[in-house]
Design an enzyme around this catalytic site. Structure first.
Site, PDB file in Angstrom:
ATOM      1  N   ARG A 192      68.577 -67.476  15.409  1.00  0.00           N
ATOM      2  CA  ARG A 192      69.273 -67.922  14.375  1.00  0.00           C
ATOM      3  C   ARG A 192      69.191 -66.596  13.396  1.00  0.00           C
ATOM      4  NH1 ARG A 192      66.460 -74.181  13.172  1.00  0.00           N
ATOM      5  NH2 ARG A 192      66.410 -72.639  10.790  1.00  0.00           N
ATOM      6  N   ARG A 201      60.879 -67.410  17.526  1.00  0.00           N
ATOM      7  CA  ARG A 201      62.513 -68.355  17.938  1.00  0.00           C
ATOM      8  C   ARG A 201      63.449 -67.536  17.647  1.00  0.00           C
ATOM      9  NH1 ARG A 201      62.655 -73.772  14.543  1.00  0.00           N
ATOM     10  NH2 ARG A 201      63.614 -72.201  12.924  1.00  0.00           N
ATOM     11  N   ARG A 243      62.453 -68.266   2.713  1.00  0.00           N
ATOM     12  CA  ARG A 243      62.494 -70.233   3.529  1.00  0.00           C
ATOM     13  C   ARG A 243      61.040 -70.412   2.861  1.00  0.00           C
ATOM     14  NH1 ARG A 243      64.368 -69.770   9.113  1.00  0.00           N
ATOM     15  NH2 ARG A 243      64.022 -71.673   9.148  1.00  0.00           N
ATOM     16  N   ARG A 260      64.589 -82.638   0.753  1.00  0.00           N
ATOM     17  CA  ARG A 260      63.603 -81.456   0.641  1.00  0.00           C
ATOM     18  C   ARG A 260      63.919 -80.735  -0.628  1.00  0.00           C
ATOM     19  NH1 ARG A 260      65.222 -78.921   5.368  1.00  0.00           N
ATOM     20  NH2 ARG A 260      65.086 -76.423   5.460  1.00  0.00           N
ATOM     21  N   LYS A 295      58.798 -79.124  13.184  1.00  0.00           N
ATOM     22  CA  LYS A 295      59.017 -80.257  12.613  1.00  0.00           C
ATOM     23  C   LYS A 295      60.098 -81.138  14.145  1.00  0.00           C
ATOM     24  CE  LYS A 295      60.437 -79.594   9.044  1.00  0.00           C
ATOM     25  NZ  LYS A 295      59.952 -77.937   8.584  1.00  0.00           N
TER      26      LYS A 295
HETATM   27  P1  ADP Z   1      63.733 -75.013   8.635  1.00  0.00           P
HETATM   28  O1  ADP Z   1      63.426 -76.291   8.445  1.00  0.00           O
HETATM   29  O2  ADP Z   1      63.231 -74.284   9.780  1.00  0.00           O
HETATM   30  O3  ADP Z   1      64.096 -74.151   7.412  1.00  0.00           O
HETATM   31  P2  ADP Z   1      65.938 -76.445   9.136  1.00  0.00           P
HETATM   32  O4  ADP Z   1      67.020 -76.858  10.537  1.00  0.00           O
HETATM   33  O5  ADP Z   1      65.711 -77.684   8.063  1.00  0.00           O
HETATM   34  O6  ADP Z   1      65.460 -75.308   9.385  1.00  0.00           O
HETATM   35  O7  ADP Z   1      67.118 -75.891   7.916  1.00  0.00           O
HETATM   36  C1  ADP Z   1      67.880 -75.105   7.777  1.00  0.00           C
HETATM   37  C2  ADP Z   1      68.728 -74.348   7.091  1.00  0.00           C
HETATM   38  O8  ADP Z   1      69.436 -75.443   7.091  1.00  0.00           O
HETATM   39  C3  ADP Z   1      68.197 -74.496   5.556  1.00  0.00           C
HETATM   40  O9  ADP Z   1      67.640 -73.259   5.056  1.00  0.00           O
HETATM   41  C4  ADP Z   1      69.094 -74.889   4.676  1.00  0.00           C
HETATM   42  O10 ADP Z   1      69.944 -74.275   4.614  1.00  0.00           O
HETATM   43  C5  ADP Z   1      70.087 -75.869   5.675  1.00  0.00           C
HETATM   44  N1  ADP Z   1      68.935 -77.182   5.323  1.00  0.00           N
HETATM   45  C6  ADP Z   1      68.132 -78.480   6.372  1.00  0.00           C
HETATM   46  N2  ADP Z   1      68.251 -79.783   4.844  1.00  0.00           N
HETATM   47  C7  ADP Z   1      68.640 -79.467   4.009  1.00  0.00           C
HETATM   48  C8  ADP Z   1      68.390 -80.020   3.193  1.00  0.00           C
HETATM   49  N3  ADP Z   1      67.599 -81.609   3.487  1.00  0.00           N
HETATM   50  N4  ADP Z   1      68.937 -79.743   2.044  1.00  0.00           N
HETATM   51  C9  ADP Z   1      69.421 -78.922   1.358  1.00  0.00           C
HETATM   52  N5  ADP Z   1      69.647 -77.291   2.563  1.00  0.00           N
HETATM   53  C10 ADP Z   1      68.828 -78.057   4.075  1.00  0.00           C
END
Ligand code: ADP
Length: 196
Positions: free
Chosen positions: A135, A129, A146, A90, A15
């Site tokens: 990370r 990654r 996740r 989400r 994404k």
């Molecule tokens: P990925 O999509 O690869 O899991 P992101 O960079 O989108 O990674 O998100 C990393 C972390 O940031 C998530 O696991 C969560 O803890 C937090 N996060 C990101 N976006 C949201 C959201 N919309 N609501 C709640 N937590 C979020």
């Protein structure tokens, strides 16, 4: 042109990469809640300190914190004409908050792109990654968690947007540029045009 879009898909579906490319092609800002939270972690802000434990565990940050952050960001002038959301909404509660924000501003979403990728593929991508970027939440056990959280809390959103007639499903497996082209043609089919 103005376009209000969001990208939805499991962690590791690509994404963030696609959001950057589409944002350039469309001239609208890509807004990644994950990136914004990581910036807060780095800067050790109050929000960063609140979010850290959730992020490290691979859990969603609580909706109230996330919704406030997004409504602030979408209120910035550069998002007035359009935006591309990556990683938000989400949860069903976040959909409700986004709907409310848009209704207040007399706006609505134009399309929701689902990037489809199998769990086995994304686990492999995120292992790589983890090596490249270090990370903390790319540790394999956290990645699997996740993916569970995605399946429980986020995947149901796909049906919600499909019912609204907004969903464009795109295969996320392939070369980066190839996936971008698939997304662009899915959006073009919905009247969202690329000038670049
Ligand atoms: P990925 O999509 O690869 O899991 P992101 O960079 O989108 O990674 O998100 C990393 C972390 O940031 C998530 O696991 C969560 O803890 C937090 N996060 C990101 N976006 C949201 C959201 N919309 N609501 C709640 N937590 C979020």
């Amino acid at each position: 042109m103005s376009a209000r879009l969001l990208l939805i898909g499991p962690p590791g579906a690509g994404k963030g990469t696609q959001a950057q490319r589409l944002s350039e092609a469309l001239g609208v800002p890509a807004i990644s809640t994950g990136d914004i939270f990581r910036m807060h972690l780095r800067n050790e802000t109050e929000l960063g300190l609140k979010a850290r434990a959730f992020m490290d565990a691979g859990d969603n940050v609580p909706d109230t914190l996330t919704n406030d952050l997004v409504s602030d960001r979408l209120s910035q002038p550069d998002a007035a004409a359009g935006f591309l959301l990556d990683g938000y909404p989400r949860t069903i509660d976040q959909v409700r908050a986004l709907d409310e924000f848009l209704a207040t501003h007399g706006a609505s979403m134009d399309a929701v792109v689902e990037l489809v990728a199998e769990p086995d593929v994304v686990v492999e991508r995120l292992k790589k990654r983890a090596l490249d970027q270090g990370r903390a939440d790319d540790d394999e056990a956290v990645v699997r968690h996740r993916l569970d959280i995605y399946a429980q809390q986020t995947a149901p959103l796909i049906g919600v947007y499909a019912e609204r007639g907004l969903l464009a499903k795109v295969d996320g497996i392939g070369e980066i540029a190839e996936v971008t082209e698939r997304i662009e043609s899915a959006l073009a089919a919905r009247g969202i045009l690329f000038t670049a």
